[in-house]
Write a protein that holds these residues in place. Structure first.
Motif, PDB file in Angstrom:
ATOM      1  N   ARG A 157     -11.239   0.031   5.685  1.00 47.94           N
ATOM      2  CA  ARG A 157     -12.178  -0.307   4.600  1.00 47.94           C
ATOM      3  C   ARG A 157     -11.506  -0.142   3.237  1.00 47.94           C
ATOM      4  N   GLN A 158     -10.679   0.878   3.096  1.00 49.56           N
ATOM      5  CA  GLN A 158      -9.972   1.088   1.832  1.00 49.56           C
ATOM      6  C   GLN A 158      -9.003  -0.054   1.544  1.00 49.56           C
ATOM      7  N   VAL A 159      -8.300  -0.530   2.553  1.00 51.95           N
ATOM      8  CA  VAL A 159      -7.357  -1.637   2.365  1.00 51.95           C
ATOM      9  C   VAL A 159      -8.105  -2.898   1.947  1.00 51.95           C
ATOM     10  N   VAL A 160      -9.247  -3.172   2.575  1.00 53.07           N
ATOM     11  CA  VAL A 160     -10.046  -4.348   2.210  1.00 53.07           C
ATOM     12  C   VAL A 160     -10.585  -4.189   0.785  1.00 53.07           C
ATOM     13  N   ALA A 161     -11.030  -3.003   0.433  1.00 51.73           N
ATOM     14  CA  ALA A 161     -11.505  -2.762  -0.934  1.00 51.73           C
ATOM     15  C   ALA A 161     -10.376  -2.985  -1.941  1.00 51.73           C
ATOM     16  N   ALA A 162      -9.188  -2.517  -1.618  1.00 51.98           N
ATOM     17  CA  ALA A 162      -8.037  -2.714  -2.505  1.00 51.98           C
ATOM     18  C   ALA A 162      -7.736  -4.199  -2.673  1.00 51.98           C
ATOM     19  N   VAL A 216       0.856  -1.186   0.000  1.00 49.05           N
ATOM     20  CA  VAL A 216       0.000   0.000   0.000  1.00 49.05           C
ATOM     21  C   VAL A 216       0.888   1.231   0.000  1.00 49.05           C
ATOM     22  N   PHE A 217       0.703   2.071  -1.010  1.00 50.92           N
ATOM     23  CA  PHE A 217       1.422   3.334  -1.089  1.00 50.92           C
ATOM     24  C   PHE A 217       0.416   4.448  -0.876  1.00 50.92           C
ATOM     25  N   LEU A 218       0.679   5.280   0.126  1.00 47.75           N
ATOM     26  CA  LEU A 218      -0.224   6.377   0.439  1.00 47.75           C
ATOM     27  C   LEU A 218       0.134   7.595  -0.389  1.00 47.75           C
ATOM     28  N   VAL A 219      -0.893   8.226  -0.926  1.00 48.08           N
ATOM     29  CA  VAL A 219      -0.703   9.416  -1.754  1.00 48.08           C
ATOM     30  C   VAL A 219      -1.555  10.550  -1.202  1.00 48.08           C
ATOM     31  N   ALA A 220      -1.122  11.756  -1.430  1.00 45.43           N
ATOM     32  CA  ALA A 220      -1.805  12.939  -0.903  1.00 45.43           C
ATOM     33  C   ALA A 220      -2.728  13.524  -1.966  1.00 45.43           C
ATOM     34  N   TYR A 221      -3.807  12.828  -2.278  1.00 42.50           N
ATOM     35  CA  TYR A 221      -4.820  13.352  -3.186  1.00 42.50           C
ATOM     36  C   TYR A 221      -5.847  14.114  -2.352  1.00 42.50           C
ATOM     37  N   PRO A 222      -6.568  15.046  -2.948  1.00 39.50           N
ATOM     38  CA  PRO A 222      -7.520  15.838  -2.161  1.00 39.50           C
ATOM     39  C   PRO A 222      -8.742  15.056  -1.676  1.00 39.50           C
ATOM     40  N   HIS A 223      -9.013  13.896  -2.278  1.00 37.78           N
ATOM     41  CA  HIS A 223     -10.158  13.082  -1.890  1.00 37.78           C
ATOM     42  C   HIS A 223      -9.705  11.641  -1.698  1.00 37.78           C
ATOM     43  N   PRO A 224     -10.370  10.905  -0.797  1.00 38.73           N
ATOM     44  CA  PRO A 224     -10.019   9.492  -0.619  1.00 38.73           C
ATOM     45  C   PRO A 224     -10.189   8.720  -1.927  1.00 38.73           C
ATOM     46  N   ILE A 225      -9.250   7.823  -2.195  1.00 36.86           N
ATOM     47  CA  ILE A 225      -9.297   7.016  -3.416  1.00 36.86           C
ATOM     48  C   ILE A 225      -8.545   5.713  -3.187  1.00 36.86           C
ATOM     49  N   VAL A 226      -8.972   4.682  -3.887  1.00 37.03           N
ATOM     50  CA  VAL A 226      -8.279   3.395  -3.899  1.00 37.03           C
ATOM     51  C   VAL A 226      -8.004   3.067  -5.358  1.00 37.03           C
ATOM     52  N   MET A 227      -6.729   2.907  -5.701  1.00 38.32           N
ATOM     53  CA  MET A 227      -6.346   2.601  -7.079  1.00 38.32           C
ATOM     54  C   MET A 227      -5.497   1.330  -7.093  1.00 38.32           C
ATOM     55  N   PRO A 228      -6.067   0.217  -7.558  1.00 38.32           N
ATOM     56  CA  PRO A 228      -5.283  -1.024  -7.611  1.00 38.32           C
ATOM     57  C   PRO A 228      -4.268  -0.978  -8.746  1.00 38.32           C
ATOM     58  N   LEU A 229      -3.116  -1.533  -8.499  1.00 41.83           N
ATOM     59  CA  LEU A 229      -2.062  -1.678  -9.494  1.00 41.83           C
ATOM     60  C   LEU A 229      -1.626  -3.142  -9.455  1.00 41.83           C
ATOM     61  N   PRO A 230      -2.348  -4.002 -10.174  1.00 40.54           N
ATOM     62  CA  PRO A 230      -2.067  -5.441 -10.117  1.00 40.54           C
ATOM     63  C   PRO A 230      -0.606  -5.740 -10.446  1.00 40.54           C
ATOM     64  N   PRO A 231      -0.036  -6.776  -9.854  1.00 33.48           N
ATOM     65  CA  PRO A 231      -0.759  -7.841  -9.183  1.00 33.48           C
ATOM     66  C   PRO A 231      -0.997  -7.615  -7.693  1.00 33.48           C
ATOM     67  N   THR A 232      -0.139  -6.858  -6.965  1.00 34.19           N
ATOM     68  CA  THR A 232      -0.310  -6.807  -5.509  1.00 34.19           C
ATOM     69  C   THR A 232      -0.095  -5.422  -4.900  1.00 34.19           C
ATOM     70  N   THR A 233      -0.186  -4.374  -5.690  1.00 34.88           N
ATOM     71  CA  THR A 233       0.100  -3.030  -5.203  1.00 34.88           C
ATOM     72  C   THR A 233      -1.134  -2.155  -5.358  1.00 34.88           C
ATOM     73  N   CYS A 234      -1.277  -1.194  -4.461  1.00 31.47           N
ATOM     74  CA  CYS A 234      -2.356  -0.221  -4.611  1.00 31.47           C
ATOM     75  C   CYS A 234      -1.908   1.130  -4.082  1.00 31.47           C
TER      76      CYS A 234
END
Length: 80
Positions: free
Chosen positions: A67-72, A36-54
């Protein structure tokens, strides 16, 4: 693994870690790990980057972050 300047702030208290681990159990057979890489976007977001990164722009509270980690995990497992 959570990486980013906000990583320490979003580490869950021990009482919250067990429920998150249990919520991730259905994905253990399809995902060996999640990075999991945290980014400073202005709104919460979950962006999967297969195979195992988000990328996650985290919610402000620990429950939202969990909840975001489970969604990812779900998105990544579906992509595999």
């Amino acid at each position: 693994m959570t990486v980013g300047e906000e990583g320490v702030r979003h580490r869950l208290a021990p009482s919250k870690q067990r429920p998150l681990w249990q919520a991730l159990l259905p994905f253990h057979d399809r995902l060996s790990t999640i990075s999991v890489f945290l980014v400073a976007y202005p709104h919460p977001i979950v962006m999967p980057l297969p195979p195992t990164t988000c990328l996650i722009a985290p919610d402000l509270d620990a429950a939202g972050y969990a909840r975001q980690v489970v969604a990812a995990a779900g998105l990544l497992a579906d992509a595999n």
